[in-house]
Design an enzyme around this catalytic site. Structure first.
Site, PDB file in Angstrom:
ATOM      1  N   LYS A  81       0.860  -1.181   0.000  1.00 29.15           N
ATOM      2  CA  LYS A  81       0.000   0.000   0.000  1.00 29.15           C
ATOM      3  C   LYS A  81       0.896   1.230   0.000  1.00 29.15           C
ATOM      4  CE  LYS A  81      -4.432   1.040   0.338  1.00 29.15           C
ATOM      5  NZ  LYS A  81      -5.562   0.368  -0.272  1.00 29.15           N
ATOM      6  N   GLY A 179     -25.299   2.504   1.756  1.00 30.05           N
ATOM      7  CA  GLY A 179     -24.300   3.108   0.858  1.00 30.05           C
ATOM      8  C   GLY A 179     -24.558   2.714  -0.572  1.00 30.05           C
ATOM      9  N   TYR A 180     -25.528   3.412  -1.204  1.00 31.68           N
ATOM     10  CA  TYR A 180     -25.908   3.042  -2.572  1.00 31.68           C
ATOM     11  C   TYR A 180     -24.962   3.723  -3.558  1.00 31.68           C
ATOM     12  CZ  TYR A 180     -29.392   0.947  -5.662  1.00 31.68           C
ATOM     13  OH  TYR A 180     -30.036   0.143  -6.583  1.00 31.68           O
ATOM     14  N   GLY A 181     -23.736   3.228  -3.619  1.00 37.66           N
ATOM     15  CA  GLY A 181     -22.717   3.770  -4.521  1.00 37.66           C
ATOM     16  C   GLY A 181     -22.293   2.694  -5.496  1.00 37.66           C
ATOM     17  N   ASN A 182     -21.017   2.715  -5.888  1.00 39.01           N
ATOM     18  CA  ASN A 182     -20.530   1.737  -6.871  1.00 39.01           C
ATOM     19  C   ASN A 182     -20.729   0.310  -6.396  1.00 39.01           C
ATOM     20  OD1 ASN A 182     -19.552   3.397  -8.946  1.00 39.01           O
ATOM     21  ND2 ASN A 182     -17.785   3.939  -7.692  1.00 39.01           N
ATOM     22  N   VAL A 183     -20.328   0.044  -5.169  1.00 38.56           N
ATOM     23  CA  VAL A 183     -20.441  -1.317  -4.644  1.00 38.56           C
ATOM     24  C   VAL A 183     -21.908  -1.640  -4.349  1.00 38.56           C
ATOM     25  CG1 VAL A 183     -19.786  -2.863  -2.763  1.00 38.56           C
ATOM     26  CG2 VAL A 183     -18.103  -1.276  -3.703  1.00 38.56           C
ATOM     27  N   GLY A 184     -22.574  -0.724  -3.636  1.00 38.57           N
ATOM     28  CA  GLY A 184     -23.938  -0.985  -3.177  1.00 38.57           C
ATOM     29  C   GLY A 184     -24.928  -1.184  -4.306  1.00 38.57           C
TER      30      GLY A 184
HETATM   31  P1  NAD Z   1     -18.893   5.194  -3.582  1.00 42.63           P
HETATM   32  O1  NAD Z   1     -18.364   6.519  -3.212  1.00 42.63           O
HETATM   33  O2  NAD Z   1     -19.265   4.904  -4.997  1.00 42.63           O
HETATM   34  O3  NAD Z   1     -20.226   4.893  -2.716  1.00 42.63           O
HETATM   35  C1  NAD Z   1     -20.312   5.107  -1.348  1.00 42.63           C
HETATM   36  C2  NAD Z   1     -21.778   5.334  -0.999  1.00 42.63           C
HETATM   37  O4  NAD Z   1     -21.909   5.404   0.416  1.00 42.63           O
HETATM   38  C3  NAD Z   1     -22.344   6.645  -1.546  1.00 42.63           C
HETATM   39  O5  NAD Z   1     -23.669   6.427  -1.998  1.00 42.63           O
HETATM   40  C4  NAD Z   1     -22.366   7.564  -0.308  1.00 42.63           C
HETATM   41  O6  NAD Z   1     -23.362   8.577  -0.394  1.00 42.63           O
HETATM   42  C5  NAD Z   1     -22.681   6.551   0.748  1.00 42.63           C
HETATM   43  N1  NAD Z   1     -22.357   6.952   2.116  1.00 42.63           N
HETATM   44  C6  NAD Z   1     -21.312   7.668   2.587  1.00 42.63           C
HETATM   45  N2  NAD Z   1     -21.409   7.810   3.927  1.00 42.63           N
HETATM   46  C7  NAD Z   1     -22.529   7.145   4.302  1.00 42.63           C
HETATM   47  C8  NAD Z   1     -23.155   6.903   5.552  1.00 42.63           C
HETATM   48  N3  NAD Z   1     -22.614   7.363   6.663  1.00 42.63           N
HETATM   49  N4  NAD Z   1     -24.293   6.170   5.568  1.00 42.63           N
HETATM   50  C9  NAD Z   1     -24.829   5.684   4.441  1.00 42.63           C
HETATM   51  N5  NAD Z   1     -24.271   5.873   3.220  1.00 42.63           N
HETATM   52  C10 NAD Z   1     -23.145   6.595   3.170  1.00 42.63           C
HETATM   53  O7  NAD Z   1     -17.833   4.136  -3.017  1.00 42.63           O
HETATM   54  P2  NAD Z   1     -17.681   2.599  -3.413  1.00 42.63           P
HETATM   55  O8  NAD Z   1     -16.666   2.451  -4.471  1.00 42.63           O
HETATM   56  O9  NAD Z   1     -19.038   2.014  -3.604  1.00 42.63           O
HETATM   57  O10 NAD Z   1     -17.028   2.015  -2.090  1.00 42.63           O
HETATM   58  C11 NAD Z   1     -17.811   1.796  -0.932  1.00 42.63           C
HETATM   59  C12 NAD Z   1     -16.973   1.078   0.111  1.00 42.63           C
HETATM   60  O11 NAD Z   1     -16.533  -0.184  -0.404  1.00 42.63           O
HETATM   61  C13 NAD Z   1     -15.689   1.803   0.526  1.00 42.63           C
HETATM   62  O12 NAD Z   1     -15.488   1.509   1.894  1.00 42.63           O
HETATM   63  C14 NAD Z   1     -14.608   1.149  -0.306  1.00 42.63           C
HETATM   64  O13 NAD Z   1     -13.342   1.226   0.306  1.00 42.63           O
HETATM   65  C15 NAD Z   1     -15.110  -0.285  -0.324  1.00 42.63           C
HETATM   66  N6  NAD Z   1     -14.646  -1.079  -1.452  1.00 42.63           N
HETATM   67  C16 NAD Z   1     -14.844  -0.661  -2.722  1.00 42.63           C
HETATM   68  C17 NAD Z   1     -14.446  -1.461  -3.783  1.00 42.63           C
HETATM   69  C18 NAD Z   1     -14.728  -1.063  -5.206  1.00 42.63           C
HETATM   70  O14 NAD Z   1     -14.533  -1.893  -6.081  1.00 42.63           O
HETATM   71  N7  NAD Z   1     -15.202   0.130  -5.480  1.00 42.63           N
HETATM   72  C19 NAD Z   1     -13.826  -2.696  -3.533  1.00 42.63           C
HETATM   73  C20 NAD Z   1     -13.635  -3.109  -2.208  1.00 42.63           C
HETATM   74  C21 NAD Z   1     -14.059  -2.291  -1.179  1.00 42.63           C
END
Ligand code: NAD
Length: 370
Positions: A81, A179-184
């Site tokens: 890292k 957390g409805y983002g990329n992962v969610g």
């Molecule tokens: P992202 O920014 O696309 O989505 C994050 C979501 O969480 C957003 O909708 C944001 O509004 C929401 N959020 C933030 N704070 C919040 C809270 N307190 N309560 C509810 N929702 C909240 O990020 P991502 O890429 O989806 O990553 C999400 C998590 O997964 C991170 O912890 C990241 O380290 C982990 N992760 C991501 C990947 C990947 O492939 N992107 C892989 C492994 C782990």
């Protein structure tokens, strides 16, 4: 991150780290660190975190997490890292990233990837400087893992394997996503493809629920067009924290670290939790959930889809082979983790850590001892 302080050796053990490099570039004043934790399985892969307050301790912990995650995923890569002490939104980001890349040119045991504060554009700059990186834009041979939903896909695969352990049927299972983002979003979409029903979701602005079901793609459109899931029509608005304890069968925490803790773990109604975020639950919360019979598939097993995709990209593979590898590796590792914890009566996390460590230690036996 003062560079005259001694390296913190309290994190050192038989696995690593094998190399700690502090970086300082006098022209751009770029300051940072690379921790190569273990390379027994192959050159380390791990993201570059760029933040004004990134600490050495944090980079050490994250490097170890990558050793375990890559070994658990069965990748030919160790863990490492990097941290760059800088504000990623400030002017001069490209100059800083390029200077950091040049400084690690000869550190061949470390293959950089994106993390907080760095993205595919930053990876393209690094490729241009040193020719060694993962997480590239598609035009440079990258596999856009967030666009394709690599991590969410892996979560759905882990759910398929874990569901029978708690008598949950994916067909009709009620899913809540924190957390409805990329992962969610992609986790919801791939679970929906397997017959599950999204009943609640949250983002940083709040949460919504609808016991009859919410279409995952329509919810994503609402978030894109109106900025948050809370504006979704015909759904009940809730407080953000209420999402975690909503009535559901499967919970996917995919937002921030430690959102499940000692105070809310007792109220969680889900039978199965798939950890999409990294460390979304405290150790205390995981112990409470285990005691209550809630099955938790740990982060570095359930969310390994992203790093598996990155590894396939590094080795010149295609999107199709990335998804095939995510499917086979996550299926196998989730099954092995759950079998071990059933037989050894440990928590899934303890079982997964033991499995990953055994793989690293076995790989270490093939290395020259002196
Ligand atoms: P992202 O920014 O696309 O989505 C994050 C979501 O969480 C957003 O909708 C944001 O509004 C929401 N959020 C933030 N704070 C919040 C809270 N307190 N309560 C509810 N929702 C909240 O990020 P991502 O890429 O989806 O990553 C999400 C998590 O997964 C991170 O912890 C990241 O380290 C982990 N992760 C991501 C990947 C990947 O492939 N992107 C892989 C492994 C782990």
């Amino acid at each position: 991150m003062a560079d005259n302080t001694p390296i913190d050796r309290s994190v050192e053990d038989d696995l690593g780290p094998i190399k700690v490099v502090r970086i300082y570039d006098p022209i751009t004043k770029t300051q940072g660190i690379v921790v190569v934790d273990n390379v027994a399985c192959g050159p380390s892969i791990g993201g570059i975190r760029m933040a004004p307050d990134v600490t050495e301790q944090e980079v050490f912990r994250l490097a170890r997490a990558m050793t375990l995650k890559n070994a658990a995923a069965g990748l030919p890569h160790g863990g490492g890292k990097a941290g760059i002490v800088a504000d990623p939104s400030a002017d001069g980001k490209e100059r800083t990233v390029r200077a950091f890349a040049r400084a690690i040119r000869d550190l061949h045991e470390y293959i950089p990837g994106p993390d907080m504060g760095t993205d595919e554009t930053a990876m393209a700059w690094i490729l241009d400087e040193i020719g060694r990186v993962v997480g590239l834009p598609r035009v440079l041979g990258g596999i856009p893992l967030d666009e394709l939903g690599a991590t969410g896909f892996g979560i759905a695969v882990a759910a398929e394997v874990a569901a029978p352990y708690r008598d949950v049927k994916l067909e009709g299972a009620r899913v809540a996503i924190e957390g409805y983002g990329n992962v969610g979003y992609h986790a919801a979409r791939f679970l929906e493809e397997r017959g599950a029903v999204l009943v609640a979701a949250s983002d940083s602005k709040g949460a919504v629920s609808k016991p009859g079901g919410i279409d995952s793609s329509e919810l994503q459109n609402t978030r894109r067009e109106k900025g948050s899931v809370v504006h979704h029509p015909n759904a009940t608005r809730m407080k953000r924290e209420e999402l975690l304890t909503v009535d559901c069968d499967i919970l996917v925490p995919a937002a921030r670290p430690d959102s499940i803790h000692g105070d809310n773990a007792k109220a969680i109604q889900a039978k199965l939790i798939l950890q999409g975020a990294n460390i979304p639950a405290t150790a205390e919360a995981e112990a409470i959930l285990h005691e209550r019979g809630v099955l938790v598939v740990p982060d570095f097993i359930a969310n390994a889809g992203g790093v598996i995709c990155a590894s396939v990209e590094f080795h010149g593979g295609t999107e199709k082979s990335a998804f095939e590898q995510i499917e086979s590796k996550i299926r196998r590792n989730t099954a092995e983790t759950l079998e071990r914890c059933t037989q050894q009566k440990t928590t899934p996390r303890d079982a997964a850590v033991a499995m990953a460590k055994e793989r690293v230690q076995e790989a270490m036996t093939y290395r020259r001892a002196t």
